[in-house]
Write a protein that holds these residues in place. Structure first.
Motif, mmCIF file in Angstrom:
data_model
loop_
_atom_site.group_PDB
_atom_site.id
_atom_site.type_symbol
_atom_site.label_atom_id
_atom_site.label_comp_id
_atom_site.label_asym_id
_atom_site.label_seq_id
_atom_site.Cartn_x
_atom_site.Cartn_y
_atom_site.Cartn_z
ATOM 1 N N ALA A 1 0.874 -1.089 0.097
ATOM 2 C CA ALA A 1 -0.082 0.009 -0.081
ATOM 3 C C ALA A 1 0.936 1.275 -0.064
ATOM 4 C CB ALA A 1 -1.006 0.081 1.296
ATOM 5 N N ILE B 1 5.728 4.363 1.050
ATOM 6 C CA ILE B 1 5.030 3.118 1.816
ATOM 7 C C ILE B 1 5.149 3.282 3.395
ATOM 8 C CG2 ILE B 1 5.395 1.415 -0.277
ATOM 9 C CD1 ILE B 1 7.995 0.187 1.429
ATOM 10 N N ARG C 1 9.965 5.547 9.239
ATOM 11 C CA ARG C 1 9.601 4.182 9.060
ATOM 12 C C ARG C 1 8.822 3.445 9.915
ATOM 13 N NH1 ARG C 1 13.548 2.516 4.821
ATOM 14 N NH2 ARG C 1 14.212 4.487 4.052
ATOM 15 N N SER C 2 7.730 4.018 10.168
ATOM 16 C CA SER C 2 6.812 3.597 11.205
ATOM 17 C C SER C 2 5.968 2.527 10.630
ATOM 18 C CB SER C 2 5.750 4.737 11.546
ATOM 19 O OG SER C 2 6.246 5.932 11.627
ATOM 20 N N ALA D 1 14.061 -7.356 6.882
ATOM 21 C CA ALA D 1 14.023 -7.291 8.424
ATOM 22 C C ALA D 1 13.589 -5.827 8.805
ATOM 23 C CB ALA D 1 15.637 -7.515 8.748
ATOM 24 N N GLY D 2 13.736 -5.058 7.908
ATOM 25 C CA GLY D 2 13.352 -3.619 8.278
ATOM 26 C C GLY D 2 11.901 -3.477 8.388
ATOM 27 N N THR D 3 11.043 -4.420 7.565
ATOM 28 C CA THR D 3 9.521 -4.432 7.743
ATOM 29 C C THR D 3 9.164 -4.901 9.086
ATOM 30 O OG1 THR D 3 9.187 -4.342 5.579
ATOM 31 C CG2 THR D 3 7.591 -5.484 6.743
ATOM 32 N N VAL E 1 13.728 -11.728 5.415
ATOM 33 C CA VAL E 1 15.014 -11.778 4.830
ATOM 34 C C VAL E 1 15.967 -11.110 5.615
ATOM 35 C CG1 VAL E 1 16.027 -10.995 2.620
ATOM 36 C CG2 VAL E 1 13.861 -12.093 2.600
ATOM 37 N N SER E 2 17.209 -11.486 6.038
ATOM 38 C CA SER E 2 18.137 -10.769 6.817
ATOM 39 C C SER E 2 19.497 -11.151 6.482
ATOM 40 C CB SER E 2 17.874 -10.781 8.155
ATOM 41 O OG SER E 2 19.005 -10.390 9.217
ATOM 42 N N GLY E 3 20.228 -10.467 5.692
ATOM 43 C CA GLY E 3 21.753 -10.895 5.396
ATOM 44 C C GLY E 3 22.579 -10.920 6.880
ATOM 45 N N SER E 4 22.298 -9.853 7.667
ATOM 46 C CA SER E 4 23.050 -9.910 9.070
ATOM 47 C C SER E 4 22.586 -11.211 9.814
ATOM 48 C CB SER E 4 23.030 -8.647 9.537
ATOM 49 O OG SER E 4 21.669 -8.297 10.071
ATOM 50 N N LEU F 1 6.072 -8.990 0.735
ATOM 51 C CA LEU F 1 5.422 -8.032 1.514
ATOM 52 C C LEU F 1 6.382 -6.528 2.094
ATOM 53 C CD1 LEU F 1 3.598 -10.394 4.099
ATOM 54 C CD2 LEU F 1 3.060 -9.770 1.514
ATOM 55 N N GLY G 1 10.246 -4.461 2.546
ATOM 56 C CA GLY G 1 9.928 -3.156 2.105
ATOM 57 C C GLY G 1 10.545 -2.723 1.028
ATOM 58 N N GLY G 2 10.751 -1.444 0.658
ATOM 59 C CA GLY G 2 11.413 -0.767 -0.416
ATOM 60 C C GLY G 2 12.847 -1.731 -0.929
ATOM 61 N N LYS G 3 13.602 -2.062 0.232
ATOM 62 C CA LYS G 3 14.889 -2.405 0.113
ATOM 63 C C LYS G 3 14.764 -3.920 -0.837
ATOM 64 C CE LYS G 3 17.551 0.144 3.432
ATOM 65 N NZ LYS G 3 17.079 0.233 4.910
ATOM 66 N N LEU G 4 13.918 -4.679 -0.016
ATOM 67 C CA LEU G 4 13.796 -6.114 -0.406
ATOM 68 C C LEU G 4 13.482 -5.993 -2.037
ATOM 69 C CD1 LEU G 4 13.679 -9.388 -0.106
ATOM 70 C CD2 LEU G 4 11.556 -8.957 0.751
HETATM 71 N N1 LIG Z 1 2.959 0.254 2.868
HETATM 72 C C1 LIG Z 1 3.193 -0.977 2.854
HETATM 73 O O1 LIG Z 1 2.632 -1.927 2.406
HETATM 74 C C2 LIG Z 1 4.483 -1.607 3.599
HETATM 75 C C3 LIG Z 1 4.778 -3.145 3.671
HETATM 76 C C4 LIG Z 1 6.007 -3.428 4.066
HETATM 77 C C5 LIG Z 1 6.783 -2.453 4.627
HETATM 78 N N2 LIG Z 1 6.492 -1.011 4.871
HETATM 79 C C6 LIG Z 1 7.513 -0.233 5.461
HETATM 80 O O2 LIG Z 1 8.599 -0.283 4.928
HETATM 81 C C7 LIG Z 1 9.567 0.025 5.961
HETATM 82 C C8 LIG Z 1 10.784 -1.175 5.714
HETATM 83 O O3 LIG Z 1 11.204 -1.024 4.313
HETATM 84 P P1 LIG Z 1 12.870 -0.934 4.380
HETATM 85 O O4 LIG Z 1 12.981 -0.591 2.882
HETATM 86 O O5 LIG Z 1 13.500 0.029 5.162
HETATM 87 O O6 LIG Z 1 13.365 -2.360 4.741
HETATM 88 P P2 LIG Z 1 12.954 -3.902 4.304
HETATM 89 O O7 LIG Z 1 13.140 -3.769 2.745
HETATM 90 O O8 LIG Z 1 11.938 -4.378 4.880
HETATM 91 O O9 LIG Z 1 14.348 -4.589 5.099
HETATM 92 C C9 LIG Z 1 15.686 -4.407 4.848
HETATM 93 C C10 LIG Z 1 16.418 -5.125 5.215
HETATM 94 O O10 LIG Z 1 15.952 -6.520 4.805
HETATM 95 C C11 LIG Z 1 17.304 -7.407 4.737
HETATM 96 N N3 LIG Z 1 17.316 -7.417 3.352
HETATM 97 C C12 LIG Z 1 16.658 -6.863 2.164
HETATM 98 N N4 LIG Z 1 17.073 -7.073 0.991
HETATM 99 C C13 LIG Z 1 18.133 -7.902 1.375
HETATM 100 C C14 LIG Z 1 19.073 -8.567 0.311
HETATM 101 N N5 LIG Z 1 19.175 -8.276 -0.823
HETATM 102 N N6 LIG Z 1 20.176 -9.218 0.982
HETATM 103 C C15 LIG Z 1 20.325 -9.302 2.285
HETATM 104 N N7 LIG Z 1 19.553 -8.895 3.331
HETATM 105 C C16 LIG Z 1 18.582 -8.000 2.757
HETATM 106 C C17 LIG Z 1 18.357 -6.436 5.251
HETATM 107 O O11 LIG Z 1 18.381 -6.812 6.596
HETATM 108 P P3 LIG Z 1 19.803 -7.062 7.442
HETATM 109 O O12 LIG Z 1 20.347 -5.356 7.635
HETATM 110 O O13 LIG Z 1 19.542 -7.464 9.010
HETATM 111 O O14 LIG Z 1 20.848 -7.738 6.648
HETATM 112 C C18 LIG Z 1 17.934 -5.147 5.300
HETATM 113 O O15 LIG Z 1 18.625 -4.241 6.030
HETATM 114 C C19 LIG Z 1 8.902 0.157 7.223
HETATM 115 O O16 LIG Z 1 8.691 1.478 7.407
HETATM 116 C C20 LIG Z 1 7.602 -0.374 6.738
HETATM 117 O O17 LIG Z 1 6.606 0.104 7.530
HETATM 118 C C21 LIG Z 1 5.216 -0.709 4.289
#
Ligand SMILES: NC(=O)c1ccc[n+]([C@@H]2O[C@H](COP(=O)([O-])OP(=O)(O)OC[C@H]3O[C@@H](n4cnc5c(N)ncnc54)[C@H](OP(=O)(O)O)[C@@H]3O)[C@@H](O)[C@H]2O)c1
Length: 226
Positions: free
Chosen positions: A13, A20, A25-26, A53-55, A88-91, A158, A160-163
Motif C-alpha cells: 500500500a 510506503i 519508517r513507522s 528485516a526492516g519491515t 530476509v536478513s543478510g546479517s 510484503l 519493504g522497499g529495499k527487499l
Molecule cells: N505500505 C506497505 O504496504 C508496507 C509494507 C511493508 C513495509 N512497509 C514499510 O517499509 C519500511 C521498511 O522497509 P525498508 O526498505 O526500510 O526495509 P526492508 O526491505 O523491509 O528490510 C531491509 C532489510 O532486509 C534485509 N534485506 C533486504 N534485502 C536484502 C538483500 N538483498 N540481501 C540481504 N539482506 C536483505 C536486510 O536486513 P539486515 O540488515 O538484517 O541484513 C535489510 O537491512 C517500514 O517503514 C515499513 O513500515 C510498508
C-alpha cells in the motif's frame, strides 16, 4: 508462470505520492479495512511470504490469516493453514524477543552463513535457509532454488522497499499489487515501493496493467512485470 523458480507477487500500500511509510519508517497503518482484507486474501493464496528485516522491525509482527473462509479453502487444498513467514536478513540480526515469534505461524529465516551464526545459540526460527556467496551476501538464485525445493511455488513479497528493489534488480518479480491510499507522506527519506540504486529509464522494468479497481477512496492496481 515460470516453473523454474517460485512465482512472486509484491503486495504493497502506498500514499498518493508514492511512499510506503513515513520518515520514521513507522508501520504502515494508513490503508483501509478493504486493503487489509485484500492483503489477507493475497497472503492466503501463497505458499510463503518474504519480508525484509526492516519491515519486521517496523511492525514487530506479521500478517496472519484469520478469515475462516480463507483458512477453510487452504485446508481443502491440503495446504498448511498459514504460509511460511520468511524474514530476509543478510546479517541475521533479528530481535529474538520480537512478538512475531509468539505468533502461531511458521517462522523461517533466509540469511547468509554470517547471519546463521547469530541463530546458532538462539531459538525462534523453525527453519534457517542459507543462500549466500562471499559469506555475507544473499545469492537470490540459490535462495529461490532452495525455496522451490522446499515446495514453495507461490511467494508473496510484503516489502519493504529495499527487499523489493533487490528482487527487481534480479528480475525475480512477476506481479505487483499496489494500493494507492488517499494521503501524502512526502519526506526524502520515506521508503517507496522500490528503493536502492534505482534504474535508468531506458532499462527500467516495464509493467503491464492487468487490472484496476476503485474501492471507496483507494485504487487497487494490479501489474504484471513484462
Ligand atoms: N505500505 C506497505 O504496504 C508496507 C509494507 C511493508 C513495509 N512497509 C514499510 O517499509 C519500511 C521498511 O522497509 P525498508 O526498505 O526500510 O526495509 P526492508 O526491505 O523491509 O528490510 C531491509 C532489510 O532486509 C534485509 N534485506 C533486504 N534485502 C536484502 C538483500 N538483498 N540481501 C540481504 N539482506 C536483505 C536486510 O536486513 P539486515 O540488515 O538484517 O541484513 C535489510 O537491512 C517500514 O517503514 C515499513 O513500515 C510498508
Amino acid at each position: 508462470m515460470n516453473t523454474n523458480r517460485p512465482h512472486t507477487t509484491v503486495i504493497l500500500a502506498m500514499s498518493a505520492d508514492g511512499k510506503i511509510s513515513d520518515e520514521l519508517r513507522s508501520p504502515a497503518r494508513f490503508s483501509s479495512q478493504q486493503d487489509q482484507q485484500h492483503l489477507e486474501q493475497q497472503v492466503a493464496i501463497m505458499d510463503g511470504v518474504l519480508f525484509g528485516a526492516g519491515t519486521l522491525n517496523a511492525y514487530g509482527t506479521t500478517i496472519r490469516i484469520t478469515n475462516p473462509e480463507l483458512l477453510e479453502t487452504r485446508k481443502q487444498q491440503g495446504k498448511p493453514l498459514q504460509p511460511a513467514q520468511i524474514v530476509v536478513s543478510g546479517s541475521g540480526k533479528i530481535n529474538p524477543h520480537c512478538r512475531f515469534f509468539q505468533q502461531p505461524v511458521p517462522h523461517w529465516l533466509l540469511t547468509t552463513t554470517q547471519g546463521e551464526e547469530f541463530w546458532k545459540t538462539r531459538t525462534g526460527f523453525e527453519k534457517v535457509i542459507i543462500a549466500d556467496h562471499n559469506y555475507n551476501q544473499i545469492d537470490w538464485l540459490i535462495a529461490f532454488q532452495k525455496l522451490q525445493e522446499l515446495g514453495l511455488n507461490r511467494l508473496g513479497i510484503l516489502g519493504g522497499g529495499k527487499l523489493v528493489a533487490a528482487l527487481l534488480k534480479q528480475n525475480l518479480i512477476d506481479e505487483i499489487w499496489l494500493t494507492i491510499c488517499p494521503l501524502i507522506l512526502a519526506g526524502q527519506n520515506s521508503p517507496t515501493p522500490a528503493d536502492g540504486e534505482g534504474f535508468l529509464s531506458a532499462v527500467a522494468p516495464r509493467l503491464q496493467l492487468l487490472d484496476v479497481k476503485t474501492v471507496g477512496e483507494e485504487v487497487f492496481l494490479h501489474y504484471q512485470v513484462s
